[in-house]
Scaffold this active site. Structure first.
Site, PDB file in Angstrom:
ATOM      1  N   SER A 168      19.025 -39.960  -4.707  1.00 47.27           N
ATOM      2  CA  SER A 168      17.646 -40.316  -4.343  1.00 47.27           C
ATOM      3  C   SER A 168      16.969 -41.163  -5.416  1.00 47.27           C
ATOM      4  O   SER A 168      16.271 -42.111  -5.108  1.00 47.27           O
ATOM      5  CB  SER A 168      16.810 -39.055  -4.120  1.00 47.27           C
ATOM      6  OG  SER A 168      17.385 -38.249  -3.128  1.00 47.27           O
ATOM      7  N   ASN A 169      17.191 -40.812  -6.686  1.00 48.59           N
ATOM      8  CA  ASN A 169      16.480 -41.458  -7.786  1.00 48.59           C
ATOM      9  C   ASN A 169      17.413 -41.777  -8.949  1.00 48.59           C
ATOM     10  O   ASN A 169      18.544 -41.291  -8.995  1.00 48.59           O
ATOM     11  CB  ASN A 169      15.387 -40.519  -8.344  1.00 48.59           C
ATOM     12  CG  ASN A 169      14.318 -40.236  -7.317  1.00 48.59           C
ATOM     13  OD1 ASN A 169      13.670 -41.144  -6.809  1.00 48.59           O
ATOM     14  ND2 ASN A 169      14.149 -38.955  -6.993  1.00 48.59           N
ATOM     15  N   ALA A 170      16.871 -42.544  -9.903  1.00 48.80           N
ATOM     16  CA  ALA A 170      17.508 -42.705 -11.212  1.00 48.80           C
ATOM     17  C   ALA A 170      16.588 -42.015 -12.215  1.00 48.80           C
ATOM     18  O   ALA A 170      15.397 -42.323 -12.274  1.00 48.80           O
ATOM     19  CB  ALA A 170      17.674 -44.176 -11.545  1.00 48.80           C
ATOM     20  N   ILE A 205      21.944 -41.381 -12.437  1.00 50.48           N
ATOM     21  CA  ILE A 205      21.620 -41.953 -11.124  1.00 50.48           C
ATOM     22  C   ILE A 205      22.162 -41.039 -10.025  1.00 50.48           C
ATOM     23  O   ILE A 205      23.370 -40.808  -9.914  1.00 50.48           O
ATOM     24  CB  ILE A 205      22.213 -43.380 -10.996  1.00 50.48           C
ATOM     25  CG1 ILE A 205      21.703 -44.235 -12.155  1.00 50.48           C
ATOM     26  CG2 ILE A 205      21.831 -43.999  -9.653  1.00 50.48           C
ATOM     27  CD1 ILE A 205      22.614 -45.400 -12.484  1.00 50.48           C
ATOM     28  N   GLY A 257      31.281 -34.003  -9.073  1.00 53.21           N
ATOM     29  CA  GLY A 257      30.349 -35.073  -9.434  1.00 53.21           C
ATOM     30  C   GLY A 257      30.109 -35.097 -10.931  1.00 53.21           C
ATOM     31  O   GLY A 257      30.021 -34.053 -11.581  1.00 53.21           O
ATOM     32  N   ILE A 258      29.974 -36.317 -11.502  1.00 54.75           N
ATOM     33  CA  ILE A 258      29.829 -36.453 -12.951  1.00 54.75           C
ATOM     34  C   ILE A 258      28.517 -35.835 -13.446  1.00 54.75           C
ATOM     35  O   ILE A 258      28.435 -35.370 -14.600  1.00 54.75           O
ATOM     36  CB  ILE A 258      29.975 -37.942 -13.379  1.00 54.75           C
ATOM     37  CG1 ILE A 258      30.040 -38.088 -14.895  1.00 54.75           C
ATOM     38  CG2 ILE A 258      28.872 -38.795 -12.787  1.00 54.75           C
ATOM     39  CD1 ILE A 258      31.247 -37.439 -15.545  1.00 54.75           C
ATOM     40  N   ASP A 259      27.495 -35.764 -12.572  1.00 48.27           N
ATOM     41  CA  ASP A 259      26.238 -35.106 -12.978  1.00 48.27           C
ATOM     42  C   ASP A 259      26.458 -33.603 -13.162  1.00 48.27           C
ATOM     43  O   ASP A 259      25.915 -32.987 -14.091  1.00 48.27           O
ATOM     44  CB  ASP A 259      25.102 -35.397 -11.983  1.00 48.27           C
ATOM     45  CG  ASP A 259      25.497 -35.156 -10.532  1.00 48.27           C
ATOM     46  OD1 ASP A 259      26.698 -34.895 -10.246  1.00 48.27           O
ATOM     47  OD2 ASP A 259      24.593 -35.219  -9.667  1.00 48.27           O
TER      48      ASP A 259
END
Lengths: 207, 207
Positions: free
Chosen positions: A9-11, A6, A72-74
């Site tokens: 902007s989007n998931a 997530i 960030g985890i992403d």
């Protein structure tokens, strides 16, 4: 098992090699009986997800060695699968990270293409123009619309070039494919974050 | 005789070598019995100025040879005094123009430092941080605040570097002095636009 990343902007979803996206609004209406392992950089949605059935936050299970504070985890999920290379996630923001010998050396953040567009519009109505990503970068612009497109695209490409040196570049995110075309040593891989999540699920023996 | 350059954030004044600034609000309350020769890139203020006593729009008097469409009159005023060089006006936006042998070769536009800051804040509350212009550019950032500052400052500097080659660089605007420090062939001249206006007044025999 479903994976979900997530963003702002989007998931983005992943299951058995298939990838699909939802808006935040659609995501809030989504329900399933399967386990959804997710990571989330949006604090409002992260709170909203707490304690929901079948939704498992993967963030606590990542073991990633870096001195970078507040990564960030992403970005962690994308980087943890790469031993050597530059990782460029070109979405709402463009995050750039360098991995070398399995170590994270640091990174930086640029606005995403859509954010630049809104940024110009906020300066003056005369700059409220679409950014044309296909702008020619070998000739000086001769009108305002080209002038902003050239400023955005060339400043991003130049900084990526001086940063990557001879490293391989892994592109992901909505504009990742576009930017990958400028580099001969580029790989566009929209599943990079999901591969990092799968690796963590396996290492933590969650499934 | 007073000169006035009205931008998107401020109105800058010049008289007898002295330079001062006003906000748009202060400018609307300003009155004088002297002639004010002005240029204006803000369309709302340009309409407001039409027909005001003592205010003379200099824009129609500029003769500047370029194929660039819609070039702001402040950029024309700065460029028309330079035979050879790169002109960088670092204000609300950063405009960059190239002059060679008295010819305008084109230019491009980047957001100004303040606009970048607002741009990051619009992407995510996590990026709502001040841009630190004094960020070290020789080491990869290790926290979010440094990551955005590095992204902004280094992407701008890199693009200016590849564009200027061995040309002299003329900096102006609120952040012009800051950026000039990165270049050995730089001149910071906050009166460049006013010198272009004076040249035009003289050539058009207005005073």
């Amino acid at each position: 098992m479903i994976l979900c990343d997530i963003g702002n902007s989007n998931a983005d979803f992943y299951q058995d090699g298939k990838v699909w996206s939802m808006s935040h609004k659609q995501f809030k209406e989504f329900s399933t009986q399967e386990n959804v392992y997710y990571i989330c950089v949006n604090d409002a949605l992260k709170s909203w997800l707490q304690g929901r059935n079948h939704f498992i936050d993967l963030e606590p299970y990542f073991e990633f060695d870096t001195i970078y504070q507040g990564m960030g985890i992403d970005r962690i999920a994308a980087c943890c699968t790469i031993e050597d290379g530059m990782i460029v996630d070109a979405g709402s923001a463009i995050t750039v990270d360098i991995m070398s010998g399995g170590m994270h050396l640091g990174g930086f953040i640029l606005p995403g293409l859509g954010a630049y567009e809104k940024c110009y519009a906020s300066i003056s109505p005369r700059l409220n123009l679409p950014v044309n990503p296909s702008i020619a970068l070998d000739a000086l612009p001769q009108k305002t619309n080209d002038a902003i497109s050239y400023g955005v695209v060339k400043s991003i490409i130049m900084l990526l070039e001086v940063t990557c040196k001879d490293k391989r570049i892994f592109f992901l995110g909505g504009d990742g494919k576009f930017f990958s075309k400028f580099f001969s040593n580029a790989i566009f891989d929209r599943t990079l974050i999901f591969r990092g999540m799968l690796k963590t699920i396996k290492e933590a023996h969650l499934e």
